[in-house]
Enzyme design. Sequence first.
Site, PDB file in Angstrom:
ATOM      1  N   SER A 130     -37.176  55.323  19.460  1.00 12.25           N
ATOM      2  CA  SER A 130     -36.388  55.497  20.682  1.00 12.25           C
ATOM      3  C   SER A 130     -35.346  54.393  20.799  1.00 12.25           C
ATOM      4  O   SER A 130     -35.462  53.334  20.167  1.00 12.25           O
ATOM      5  CB  SER A 130     -37.298  55.450  21.907  1.00 12.25           C
ATOM      6  OG  SER A 130     -38.247  56.480  21.853  1.00 12.25           O
TER       7      SER A 130
ATOM      8  N   GLU B 246     -50.764  58.597  16.538  1.00 13.24           N
ATOM      9  CA  GLU B 246     -49.792  59.487  15.895  1.00 13.24           C
ATOM     10  C   GLU B 246     -50.503  60.727  15.398  1.00 13.24           C
ATOM     11  O   GLU B 246     -51.631  60.636  14.904  1.00 13.24           O
ATOM     12  CB  GLU B 246     -49.169  58.777  14.686  1.00 13.24           C
ATOM     13  CG  GLU B 246     -47.785  58.266  14.920  1.00 13.24           C
ATOM     14  CD  GLU B 246     -46.776  59.328  15.301  1.00 13.24           C
ATOM     15  OE1 GLU B 246     -46.890  60.472  14.842  1.00 13.24           O
ATOM     16  OE2 GLU B 246     -45.855  59.008  16.060  1.00 13.24           O
TER      17      GLU B 246
ATOM     18  N   ASP C  56     -54.406  63.856  18.132  1.00 14.72           N
ATOM     19  CA  ASP C  56     -53.511  64.630  18.989  1.00 14.72           C
ATOM     20  C   ASP C  56     -53.423  63.934  20.346  1.00 14.72           C
ATOM     21  O   ASP C  56     -54.362  63.990  21.147  1.00 14.72           O
ATOM     22  CB  ASP C  56     -54.041  66.054  19.148  1.00 14.72           C
ATOM     23  CG  ASP C  56     -53.118  66.919  19.993  1.00 14.72           C
ATOM     24  OD1 ASP C  56     -52.149  66.378  20.588  1.00 14.72           O
ATOM     25  OD2 ASP C  56     -53.359  68.137  20.071  1.00 14.72           O
TER      26      ASP C  56
HETATM   27  N1  SAH Z   1     -42.470  55.336  20.367  1.00 14.63           N
HETATM   28  C1  SAH Z   1     -41.967  55.806  19.104  1.00 14.63           C
HETATM   29  C2  SAH Z   1     -41.382  57.180  19.332  1.00 14.63           C
HETATM   30  C3  SAH Z   1     -41.476  58.038  18.139  1.00 14.63           C
HETATM   31  S1  SAH Z   1     -40.807  59.663  18.429  1.00 14.63           S
HETATM   32  C4  SAH Z   1     -40.895  54.859  18.598  1.00 14.63           C
HETATM   33  O1  SAH Z   1     -40.081  54.422  19.410  1.00 14.63           O
HETATM   34  O2  SAH Z   1     -40.857  54.561  17.405  1.00 14.63           O
HETATM   35  C5  SAH Z   1     -42.218  60.501  19.084  1.00 14.63           C
HETATM   36  C6  SAH Z   1     -43.429  60.483  18.213  1.00 14.63           C
HETATM   37  O3  SAH Z   1     -44.424  61.304  18.800  1.00 14.63           O
HETATM   38  C7  SAH Z   1     -43.197  61.011  16.812  1.00 14.63           C
HETATM   39  O4  SAH Z   1     -43.495  59.977  15.917  1.00 14.63           O
HETATM   40  C8  SAH Z   1     -44.175  62.181  16.682  1.00 14.63           C
HETATM   41  O5  SAH Z   1     -44.765  62.270  15.405  1.00 14.63           O
HETATM   42  C9  SAH Z   1     -45.207  61.847  17.753  1.00 14.63           C
HETATM   43  N2  SAH Z   1     -45.956  63.001  18.269  1.00 14.63           N
HETATM   44  C10 SAH Z   1     -45.486  64.232  18.577  1.00 14.63           C
HETATM   45  N3  SAH Z   1     -46.503  65.029  19.019  1.00 14.63           N
HETATM   46  C11 SAH Z   1     -47.631  64.270  18.999  1.00 14.63           C
HETATM   47  C12 SAH Z   1     -49.004  64.522  19.350  1.00 14.63           C
HETATM   48  N4  SAH Z   1     -49.430  65.719  19.780  1.00 14.63           N
HETATM   49  N5  SAH Z   1     -49.887  63.501  19.227  1.00 14.63           N
HETATM   50  C13 SAH Z   1     -49.487  62.269  18.765  1.00 14.63           C
HETATM   51  N6  SAH Z   1     -48.213  61.983  18.415  1.00 14.63           N
HETATM   52  C14 SAH Z   1     -47.294  62.963  18.528  1.00 14.63           C
END
Ligand code: SAH
Length: 235
Positions: free
Chosen positions: A60, A115, A149
Site C-alpha cells: 500500500s 497471508e 484465510d
Molecule cells: N499490507 C500489505 C498489503 C498487501 S495487498 C502491504 O502493504 O504490503 C493485500 C494483501 O491481502 C495481498 O497480499 C493479498 O494476498 C492478501 N489477501 C487477499 N485476500 C486474503 C485473504 N482472504 N486472507 C489473507 N490475505 C489475503
Amino acid sequence: MAWRSSGTSNAELVENMVRNGLIKEPEVKEAFLKVDRAHYAPSFPYDDSPQPIGHAATISAPHMHATAVEHLLPFVLPTDDRPAPRVLDIGSGSGYLTHVLAELAGSRAVVVGVEHIAALRDLGEKNMNKSDRGKELLREGRVRFRVGDGRKGWVEPGEEDKKWDAIHVGAAAAELHQGLLDQLKSPGRMFIPVDDDDGGWGQHVWCIDKDEHGKVTRKKLFGVRYVPLTDPPGH
Ligand code: SAH
C-alpha cells in the site's frame, strides 16, 4: 495525494508525511523512521504510491500505512492495562506494516501477519530478515507470519483463548466478517476497508470499535481502492 509526500530517502518520505499531517503522533514518526521501506517495496520505495509485489498484490501507499497506524495507535501502544498488545495484520503482503506495528507495540507484544498466499507469507518474512532488527523481532517471536484465510481472522496455536487488541485488514472485505469481529478484544479496534453495499465498485475504510462492555460502534472513514480480500488464486 499520491505524490505529495514522496521523498528521496526514508527519512524524507517520513518528514513529508509529518508535514502533510498524515503522521501526527511522535511515536508513529519514530516507528516509520525505524523501518526502511526499501526492504519492503521492490521499486520506488520512497514514492507515496502503491507498488506491485507480485501475486496480484501491492504494498500500500505510505500515506495509507500512516493513516492506518494513526487510527490503530491507542490499541497498539503498550499501557499499564495492556502491557503486551496483540496485533493482527491481515493481508500482510510485503510485511512492511507488520514490522512498523511491531516497533510500536513494545517488547512484550505479539504481531501476526496473515497471508492466504504462501509465497507472500514467505515474502514478508524474507523482507524482515533484511535488517538486524527485523531478524531480532522474528527470532523473539514478536512478529510471526502465517498462512490462512484472513476473512476468518487468526487464532495462534496454543493461544486459543487470546483475542486481538488491534486488527488491521490490508485488503477490501465484501462485508464486515463476523468471525473477525468476534476475535476483537473488548476493548479493541479494527481498521478495515469494506465494499460499499450498493453493488458498485466503491470501498470505504471503516474504524470498528468494541468497548469494554462488548458494544460495537462503526465509523465510516473515507473512500479507498484496495485489492479484494478473496479466496487464494486457483480456488
Ligand atoms: N499490507 C500489505 C498489503 C498487501 S495487498 C502491504 O502493504 O504490503 C493485500 C494483501 O491481502 C495481498 O497480499 C493479498 O494476498 C492478501 N489477501 C487477499 N485476500 C486474503 C485473504 N482472504 N486472507 C489473507 N490475505 C489475503
